[in-house]
Design a protein around this motif. Sequence first.
Motif, short mmCIF file in Angstrom:
data_model
loop_
_atom_site.label_atom_id
_atom_site.label_comp_id
_atom_site.label_asym_id
_atom_site.label_seq_id
_atom_site.Cartn_x
_atom_site.Cartn_y
_atom_site.Cartn_z
N SER A 286 12.43 12.08 27.71
CA SER A 286 11.48 12.46 26.68
C SER A 286 10.31 11.50 26.61
O SER A 286 9.16 11.91 26.39
N ARG A 287 10.57 10.22 26.80
CA ARG A 287 9.47 9.26 26.83
C ARG A 287 8.54 9.54 28.02
O ARG A 287 7.31 9.40 27.90
N GLY A 288 9.13 9.94 29.14
CA GLY A 288 8.31 10.27 30.31
C GLY A 288 7.45 11.50 30.07
O GLY A 288 6.26 11.53 30.43
N VAL A 289 8.04 12.52 29.44
CA VAL A 289 7.28 13.72 29.10
C VAL A 289 6.13 13.37 28.16
O VAL A 289 5.00 13.83 28.32
N ALA A 290 6.42 12.54 27.17
CA ALA A 290 5.40 12.14 26.20
C ALA A 290 4.25 11.40 26.88
O ALA A 290 3.07 11.64 26.57
N ALA A 291 4.58 10.50 27.80
CA ALA A 291 3.54 9.75 28.50
C ALA A 291 2.66 10.67 29.34
O ALA A 291 1.42 10.54 29.35
N LEU A 292 3.29 11.60 30.06
CA LEU A 292 2.52 12.54 30.88
C LEU A 292 1.64 13.45 30.01
O LEU A 292 0.48 13.70 30.34
N ALA A 293 2.20 13.94 28.91
CA ALA A 293 1.45 14.85 28.05
C ALA A 293 0.23 14.16 27.44
O ALA A 293 -0.87 14.73 27.40
N SER A 294 0.42 12.92 26.96
CA SER A 294 -0.71 12.23 26.35
C SER A 294 -1.75 11.84 27.39
O SER A 294 -2.96 11.91 27.13
N ALA A 295 -1.29 11.46 28.60
CA ALA A 295 -2.25 11.14 29.66
C ALA A 295 -3.05 12.38 30.07
O ALA A 295 -4.28 12.29 30.29
N ALA A 296 -2.40 13.51 30.15
CA ALA A 296 -3.10 14.76 30.50
C ALA A 296 -4.10 15.13 29.40
O ALA A 296 -5.22 15.59 29.70
N ALA A 297 -3.70 14.92 28.15
CA ALA A 297 -4.60 15.23 27.04
C ALA A 297 -5.85 14.36 27.09
O ALA A 297 -6.97 14.84 26.85
N GLN A 298 -5.66 13.08 27.40
CA GLN A 298 -6.80 12.19 27.52
C GLN A 298 -7.70 12.60 28.68
O GLN A 298 -8.92 12.60 28.58
N GLN A 299 -7.07 12.97 29.80
CA GLN A 299 -7.83 13.39 30.98
C GLN A 299 -8.67 14.63 30.69
O GLN A 299 -9.78 14.78 31.22
N CYS A 300 -8.15 15.50 29.83
CA CYS A 300 -8.87 16.72 29.46
C CYS A 300 -9.90 16.50 28.36
O CYS A 300 -10.60 17.44 27.95
N GLY A 301 -9.96 15.26 27.85
CA GLY A 301 -10.96 14.96 26.83
C GLY A 301 -10.64 15.48 25.45
O GLY A 301 -11.54 15.68 24.63
N ASP A 306 -5.28 14.83 18.71
CA ASP A 306 -4.50 15.75 19.54
C ASP A 306 -3.67 14.99 20.57
O ASP A 306 -2.55 15.39 20.90
N VAL A 307 -4.23 13.91 21.09
CA VAL A 307 -3.48 13.09 22.05
C VAL A 307 -2.22 12.53 21.39
O VAL A 307 -1.13 12.58 21.95
N VAL A 308 -2.39 12.02 20.17
CA VAL A 308 -1.26 11.49 19.41
C VAL A 308 -0.23 12.59 19.14
O VAL A 308 0.98 12.40 19.33
N ALA A 309 -0.71 13.76 18.72
CA ALA A 309 0.20 14.86 18.40
C ALA A 309 0.98 15.30 19.63
O ALA A 309 2.18 15.58 19.55
N LEU A 310 0.32 15.37 20.77
CA LEU A 310 1.00 15.79 22.01
C LEU A 310 2.03 14.75 22.45
O LEU A 310 3.12 15.11 22.93
N ARG A 311 1.69 13.47 22.28
CA ARG A 311 2.67 12.43 22.64
C ARG A 311 3.91 12.57 21.77
O ARG A 311 5.05 12.53 22.26
N ARG A 312 3.71 12.75 20.47
CA ARG A 312 4.86 12.88 19.57
C ARG A 312 5.64 14.16 19.86
O ARG A 312 6.88 14.16 19.80
N ALA A 313 4.94 15.22 20.20
CA ALA A 313 5.63 16.47 20.56
C ALA A 313 6.50 16.27 21.80
O ALA A 313 7.63 16.77 21.89
N GLY A 314 5.97 15.52 22.76
CA GLY A 314 6.76 15.23 23.96
C GLY A 314 8.01 14.44 23.64
O GLY A 314 9.08 14.69 24.22
N LEU A 315 7.90 13.51 22.71
CA LEU A 315 9.06 12.71 22.32
C LEU A 315 10.12 13.57 21.63
O LEU A 315 11.32 13.32 21.78
N LEU A 316 9.70 14.59 20.90
CA LEU A 316 10.62 15.38 20.08
C LEU A 316 11.08 16.67 20.74
O LEU A 316 11.96 17.35 20.20
N HIS A 317 10.52 17.01 21.89
CA HIS A 317 10.68 18.38 22.40
C HIS A 317 12.12 18.75 22.75
O HIS A 317 12.47 19.93 22.77
N ASP A 318 12.97 17.78 23.02
CA ASP A 318 14.33 18.09 23.49
C ASP A 318 15.40 17.88 22.44
O ASP A 318 16.59 17.89 22.76
#
Length: 325
Positions: A286-301, A306-318
Amino acid sequence: MSNKHQSDTSLLMAELLASLSLAIDLGVGQPMEWVIRSCLLAVRLGGSLGLSERDCQDTYYISLLRHVGCTATAAGDAVFMGGDELTVAEGMTLDMHDMAQAMGFLFRNVAKGKPFFERARAITRALAAGPAYMNANHTAHCEVAVRVAETLGLGQGIQRGLWQVYERWDGKGTPKQLKGEELALPVRVIHLAQDAATFYTLGGVEAAVAMVRARSGRQFDPAIVEAFCRVAPDLLASLAAESTWQAMLDAEPGLPTWISGAQIDTAAEVMADFADLKSPFTIGHSRGVAALASAAAQQCGLPSADVVALRRAGLLHDLGRVGVS
Protein backbone atom coordinates in the motif's frame (compact mmCIF):
# COMPACT_ATOMS: atom_id res chain seq x y z
CA MET A 1 -19.38 12.14 11.07
CA SER A 2 -18.93 13.50 14.56
CA ASN A 3 -20.63 16.70 15.63
CA LYS A 4 -17.40 17.70 17.42
CA HIS A 5 -15.85 19.83 14.67
CA GLN A 6 -12.57 21.72 14.58
CA SER A 7 -11.60 22.39 10.95
CA ASP A 8 -11.82 20.95 7.48
CA THR A 9 -8.22 19.69 7.70
CA SER A 10 -8.37 17.99 11.11
CA LEU A 11 -9.73 14.68 12.28
CA LEU A 12 -10.79 13.31 15.63
CA MET A 13 -8.43 10.58 16.87
CA ALA A 14 -11.55 8.75 18.05
CA GLU A 15 -13.02 8.89 14.56
CA LEU A 16 -9.79 7.56 13.06
CA LEU A 17 -9.66 4.65 15.51
CA ALA A 18 -13.36 3.93 15.09
CA SER A 19 -12.79 3.67 11.34
CA LEU A 20 -9.84 1.35 11.92
CA SER A 21 -12.01 -0.70 14.28
CA LEU A 22 -14.41 -1.49 11.42
CA ALA A 23 -11.49 -3.03 9.53
CA ILE A 24 -10.57 -4.94 12.70
CA ASP A 25 -14.13 -6.33 12.75
CA LEU A 26 -13.46 -7.73 9.28
CA GLY A 27 -10.05 -9.08 10.27
CA VAL A 28 -11.43 -11.10 13.19
CA GLY A 29 -14.60 -12.23 11.40
CA GLN A 30 -17.00 -10.34 13.67
CA PRO A 31 -20.15 -8.34 12.82
CA MET A 32 -19.56 -4.70 11.94
CA GLU A 33 -19.28 -2.36 14.95
CA TRP A 34 -18.40 -5.27 17.25
CA VAL A 35 -15.33 -3.38 18.49
CA ILE A 36 -17.32 -0.15 18.82
CA ARG A 37 -20.03 -1.82 20.93
CA SER A 38 -17.38 -3.38 23.15
CA CYS A 39 -15.72 0.01 23.58
CA LEU A 40 -19.00 1.73 24.37
CA LEU A 41 -19.90 -0.84 27.03
CA ALA A 42 -16.39 -0.72 28.54
CA VAL A 43 -16.50 3.07 28.93
CA ARG A 44 -19.99 3.00 30.44
CA LEU A 45 -19.00 0.19 32.81
CA GLY A 46 -15.90 2.15 33.78
CA GLY A 47 -18.09 5.17 34.52
CA SER A 48 -20.40 3.11 36.73
CA LEU A 49 -17.34 1.85 38.63
CA GLY A 50 -16.12 5.39 39.25
CA LEU A 51 -12.90 5.09 37.25
CA SER A 52 -10.80 8.24 36.98
CA GLU A 53 -10.94 10.24 33.78
CA ARG A 54 -7.48 8.98 32.82
CA ASP A 55 -8.48 5.34 33.37
CA CYS A 56 -11.65 5.92 31.35
CA GLN A 57 -9.58 7.42 28.53
CA ASP A 58 -7.22 4.44 28.59
CA THR A 59 -10.22 2.10 28.59
CA TYR A 60 -11.62 3.87 25.54
CA TYR A 61 -8.48 3.71 23.41
CA ILE A 62 -7.35 0.24 24.49
CA SER A 63 -10.82 -1.10 23.59
CA LEU A 64 -10.59 0.30 20.08
CA LEU A 65 -7.05 -1.03 19.49
CA ARG A 66 -7.24 -4.31 21.39
CA HIS A 67 -7.32 -6.51 18.26
CA VAL A 68 -5.37 -4.30 15.84
CA GLY A 69 -2.64 -6.96 15.68
CA CYS A 70 -5.01 -9.49 14.11
CA THR A 71 -3.60 -9.22 10.59
CA ALA A 72 -0.04 -9.87 11.79
CA THR A 73 -0.75 -13.59 12.22
CA ALA A 74 -3.44 -14.07 9.57
CA ALA A 75 -1.28 -16.15 7.23
CA GLY A 76 -0.17 -18.48 10.03
CA ASP A 77 -3.71 -18.69 11.37
CA ALA A 78 -4.94 -19.79 7.94
CA VAL A 79 -2.49 -22.68 8.04
CA PHE A 80 -3.34 -23.48 11.67
CA MET A 81 -7.07 -23.53 10.88
CA GLY A 82 -6.59 -25.60 7.74
CA GLY A 83 -7.48 -22.93 5.21
CA ASP A 84 -9.64 -20.14 6.64
CA GLU A 85 -8.33 -18.00 9.49
CA LEU A 86 -11.65 -16.15 9.82
CA THR A 87 -13.19 -19.24 11.41
CA VAL A 88 -11.40 -18.17 14.61
CA ALA A 89 -14.33 -15.78 15.11
CA GLU A 90 -16.20 -18.35 17.21
CA GLY A 91 -13.27 -18.40 19.61
CA MET A 92 -14.21 -14.88 20.72
CA THR A 93 -17.19 -16.38 22.55
CA LEU A 94 -15.28 -19.17 24.30
CA ASP A 95 -13.06 -19.62 27.32
CA MET A 96 -10.19 -21.28 25.50
CA HIS A 97 -8.67 -22.43 28.81
CA ASP A 98 -11.71 -24.66 29.25
CA MET A 99 -10.53 -27.91 27.65
CA ALA A 100 -14.01 -28.99 26.51
CA GLN A 101 -14.68 -25.63 24.84
CA ALA A 102 -11.24 -25.52 23.22
CA MET A 103 -11.48 -29.06 21.84
CA GLY A 104 -15.00 -28.46 20.59
CA PHE A 105 -13.83 -25.33 18.79
CA LEU A 106 -10.98 -27.17 17.07
CA PHE A 107 -13.10 -30.11 15.95
CA ARG A 108 -15.85 -27.80 14.63
CA ASN A 109 -13.63 -25.35 12.79
CA VAL A 110 -10.23 -26.70 11.75
CA ALA A 111 -10.28 -27.54 8.02
CA LYS A 112 -14.04 -27.14 8.05
CA GLY A 113 -15.64 -28.59 4.91
CA LYS A 114 -12.48 -30.44 3.85
CA PRO A 115 -12.30 -34.24 3.22
CA PHE A 116 -12.08 -36.43 6.32
CA PHE A 117 -8.38 -37.35 6.13
CA GLU A 118 -7.34 -33.78 5.33
CA ARG A 119 -9.35 -32.59 8.34
CA ALA A 120 -7.79 -35.25 10.55
CA ARG A 121 -4.26 -34.19 9.57
CA ALA A 122 -5.08 -30.50 10.12
CA ILE A 123 -6.62 -31.17 13.54
CA THR A 124 -3.59 -33.25 14.52
CA ARG A 125 -1.28 -30.37 13.52
CA ALA A 126 -3.39 -27.89 15.49
CA LEU A 127 -3.32 -30.09 18.60
CA ALA A 128 0.44 -30.51 18.31
CA ALA A 129 0.96 -26.75 18.00
CA GLY A 130 -1.25 -26.24 21.05
CA PRO A 131 -0.83 -23.42 23.56
CA ALA A 132 2.65 -22.49 22.31
CA TYR A 133 1.20 -21.36 19.00
CA MET A 134 -1.50 -19.28 20.65
CA ASN A 135 0.99 -17.71 23.07
CA ALA A 136 3.23 -16.68 20.17
CA ASN A 137 0.21 -15.27 18.33
CA HIS A 138 -0.94 -13.25 21.33
CA THR A 139 2.54 -11.83 21.84
CA ALA A 140 2.70 -10.78 18.19
CA HIS A 141 -0.74 -9.12 18.44
CA CYS A 142 0.37 -7.18 21.50
CA GLU A 143 3.62 -6.07 19.85
CA VAL A 144 1.76 -4.73 16.83
CA ALA A 145 -0.88 -2.99 18.96
CA VAL A 146 1.74 -1.28 21.12
CA ARG A 147 3.66 -0.17 18.03
CA VAL A 148 0.46 1.30 16.56
CA ALA A 149 -0.30 3.16 19.79
CA GLU A 150 3.26 4.47 19.99
CA THR A 151 3.21 5.63 16.35
CA LEU A 152 -0.08 7.45 16.91
CA GLY A 153 1.32 9.20 19.98
CA LEU A 154 -0.98 7.50 22.50
CA GLY A 155 0.14 7.47 26.13
CA GLN A 156 2.13 5.00 28.18
CA GLY A 157 -0.96 3.79 30.06
CA ILE A 158 -2.55 2.76 26.78
CA GLN A 159 0.64 1.06 25.62
CA ARG A 160 0.99 -0.86 28.92
CA GLY A 161 -2.65 -1.91 28.71
CA LEU A 162 -2.23 -3.24 25.19
CA TRP A 163 0.48 -5.59 26.49
CA GLN A 164 -2.10 -7.07 28.87
CA VAL A 165 -5.11 -7.70 26.65
CA TYR A 166 -4.47 -11.47 26.59
CA GLU A 167 -3.76 -11.77 30.30
CA ARG A 168 -6.40 -13.22 32.67
CA TRP A 169 -7.50 -12.63 36.24
CA ASP A 170 -6.46 -16.20 37.17
CA GLY A 171 -2.93 -15.78 35.83
CA LYS A 172 -3.34 -18.20 32.91
CA GLY A 173 -3.01 -15.56 30.21
CA THR A 174 -0.12 -14.39 28.03
CA PRO A 175 2.54 -13.16 27.59
CA LYS A 176 3.54 -12.64 31.26
CA GLN A 177 0.93 -14.65 33.20
CA LEU A 178 -0.06 -11.57 35.19
CA LYS A 179 -2.62 -12.30 37.88
CA GLY A 180 -5.36 -10.45 39.75
CA GLU A 181 -4.69 -6.79 40.38
CA GLU A 182 -1.41 -6.99 38.49
CA LEU A 183 -3.65 -6.36 35.48
CA ALA A 184 -4.41 -2.69 34.88
CA LEU A 185 -7.94 -1.73 35.92
CA PRO A 186 -8.94 -0.55 32.41
CA VAL A 187 -7.89 -3.94 31.02
CA ARG A 188 -9.98 -5.80 33.59
CA VAL A 189 -12.99 -3.69 32.60
CA ILE A 190 -12.37 -4.29 28.90
CA HIS A 191 -12.10 -8.06 29.33
CA LEU A 192 -15.58 -8.24 30.82
CA ALA A 193 -17.14 -5.63 28.54
CA GLN A 194 -16.08 -7.25 25.26
CA ASP A 195 -17.48 -10.65 26.18
CA ALA A 196 -20.62 -9.20 27.76
CA ALA A 197 -21.37 -7.13 24.65
CA THR A 198 -20.86 -10.22 22.48
CA PHE A 199 -23.14 -12.44 24.55
CA TYR A 200 -25.76 -9.70 24.80
CA THR A 201 -25.91 -9.61 21.00
CA LEU A 202 -26.19 -13.41 20.87
CA GLY A 203 -28.68 -14.02 23.68
CA GLY A 204 -29.70 -10.88 25.54
CA VAL A 205 -29.13 -9.75 29.12
CA GLU A 206 -29.57 -13.19 30.70
CA ALA A 207 -26.95 -14.75 28.44
CA ALA A 208 -24.47 -11.97 29.15
CA VAL A 209 -24.96 -12.12 32.93
CA ALA A 210 -24.76 -15.94 33.02
CA MET A 211 -21.50 -15.93 31.05
CA VAL A 212 -19.95 -13.21 33.21
CA ARG A 213 -20.85 -15.03 36.45
CA ALA A 214 -19.53 -18.34 35.08
CA ARG A 215 -16.15 -16.75 34.31
CA SER A 216 -15.83 -14.77 37.54
CA GLY A 217 -12.48 -15.41 39.19
CA ARG A 218 -11.14 -17.03 36.03
CA GLN A 219 -11.16 -14.53 33.18
CA PHE A 220 -12.77 -11.67 35.09
CA ASP A 221 -12.19 -9.70 38.29
CA PRO A 222 -14.96 -10.90 40.68
CA ALA A 223 -15.52 -7.37 42.04
CA ILE A 224 -16.14 -6.03 38.53
CA VAL A 225 -18.42 -8.98 37.82
CA GLU A 226 -20.61 -8.14 40.80
CA ALA A 227 -20.67 -4.46 39.94
CA PHE A 228 -21.62 -5.23 36.34
CA CYS A 229 -24.37 -7.66 37.26
CA ARG A 230 -26.06 -5.09 39.51
CA VAL A 231 -26.53 -2.67 36.59
CA ALA A 232 -26.32 -5.05 33.60
CA PRO A 233 -29.82 -4.43 32.17
CA ASP A 234 -29.33 -0.67 32.00
CA LEU A 235 -25.74 -0.87 30.72
CA LEU A 236 -26.56 -3.39 28.02
CA ALA A 237 -29.74 -1.62 26.95
CA SER A 238 -27.62 1.45 26.23
CA LEU A 239 -26.02 -0.47 23.34
CA ALA A 240 -29.28 -0.18 21.42
CA ALA A 241 -28.54 3.43 20.43
CA GLU A 242 -29.88 4.63 17.10
CA SER A 243 -26.28 5.23 16.00
CA THR A 244 -23.70 3.15 17.86
CA TRP A 245 -21.00 5.04 15.94
CA GLN A 246 -22.17 8.43 17.17
CA ALA A 247 -22.76 7.13 20.69
CA MET A 248 -19.19 5.85 20.80
CA LEU A 249 -17.78 9.18 19.60
CA ASP A 250 -19.88 11.07 22.14
CA ALA A 251 -18.66 8.74 24.90
CA GLU A 252 -15.00 9.71 24.53
CA PRO A 253 -13.84 10.66 28.05
CA GLY A 254 -12.23 14.04 28.61
CA LEU A 255 -11.30 16.49 25.91
CA PRO A 256 -11.26 15.07 22.37
CA THR A 257 -7.90 14.57 20.65
CA TRP A 258 -7.51 16.04 17.16
CA ILE A 259 -4.92 15.20 14.51
CA SER A 260 -4.07 17.09 11.34
CA GLY A 261 -1.54 17.40 8.55
CA ALA A 262 1.39 15.01 8.89
CA GLN A 263 -0.38 13.21 11.76
CA ILE A 264 -3.16 12.17 9.36
CA ASP A 265 -0.55 10.90 6.89
CA THR A 266 1.07 8.87 9.70
CA ALA A 267 -2.33 7.47 10.66
CA ALA A 268 -3.02 6.49 7.05
CA GLU A 269 0.36 4.71 6.95
CA VAL A 270 -0.61 2.79 10.09
CA MET A 271 -3.82 1.67 8.40
CA ALA A 272 -1.89 0.73 5.25
CA ASP A 273 0.52 -1.44 7.23
CA PHE A 274 -2.41 -3.03 9.10
CA ALA A 275 -3.91 -4.10 5.75
CA ASP A 276 -0.62 -5.26 4.26
CA LEU A 277 0.24 -7.47 7.24
CA LYS A 278 -2.61 -9.74 6.11
CA SER A 279 -0.20 -11.56 3.80
CA PRO A 280 3.61 -11.90 3.71
CA PHE A 281 3.36 -11.18 -0.03
CA THR A 282 1.85 -7.71 0.43
CA ILE A 283 4.16 -6.13 3.02
CA GLY A 284 4.79 -2.56 1.85
CA HIS A 285 2.32 -2.84 -1.02
CA SER A 286 0.00 0.00 0.00
CA ARG A 287 2.86 2.38 0.68
CA GLY A 288 4.22 1.57 -2.78
CA VAL A 289 0.85 2.23 -4.40
CA ALA A 290 0.60 5.53 -2.52
CA ALA A 291 4.07 6.62 -3.65
CA LEU A 292 3.34 5.79 -7.30
CA ALA A 293 -0.07 7.47 -7.23
CA SER A 294 1.25 10.70 -5.71
CA ALA A 295 4.24 10.76 -8.08
CA ALA A 296 1.92 10.30 -11.07
CA ALA A 297 -0.34 13.06 -9.78
CA GLN A 298 2.61 15.42 -9.50
CA GLN A 299 3.79 14.46 -12.99
CA CYS A 300 0.33 15.30 -14.34
CA GLY A 301 0.42 18.69 -12.65
CA LEU A 302 -2.52 18.10 -10.34
CA PRO A 303 -3.10 20.54 -7.46
CA SER A 304 -1.19 19.78 -4.26
CA ALA A 305 -4.42 18.94 -2.40
CA ASP A 306 -5.19 16.27 -5.01
CA VAL A 307 -1.69 14.85 -4.71
CA VAL A 308 -2.19 14.50 -0.95
CA ALA A 309 -5.64 12.95 -1.42
CA LEU A 310 -4.34 10.41 -3.95
CA ARG A 311 -1.45 9.43 -1.67
CA ARG A 312 -3.84 8.85 1.21
CA ALA A 313 -6.22 6.92 -1.05
CA GLY A 314 -3.33 4.68 -2.07
CA LEU A 315 -2.53 4.01 1.57
CA LEU A 316 -6.13 3.09 2.35
CA HIS A 317 -7.19 1.31 -0.83
CA ASP A 318 -6.68 -2.27 0.42
CA LEU A 319 -8.32 -2.09 3.85
CA GLY A 320 -11.26 -4.23 2.74
CA ARG A 321 -8.89 -7.09 1.93
CA VAL A 322 -8.50 -7.90 5.63
CA GLY A 323 -12.00 -9.40 5.52
CA VAL A 324 -11.06 -11.92 2.82
CA SER A 325 -9.57 -15.21 3.96
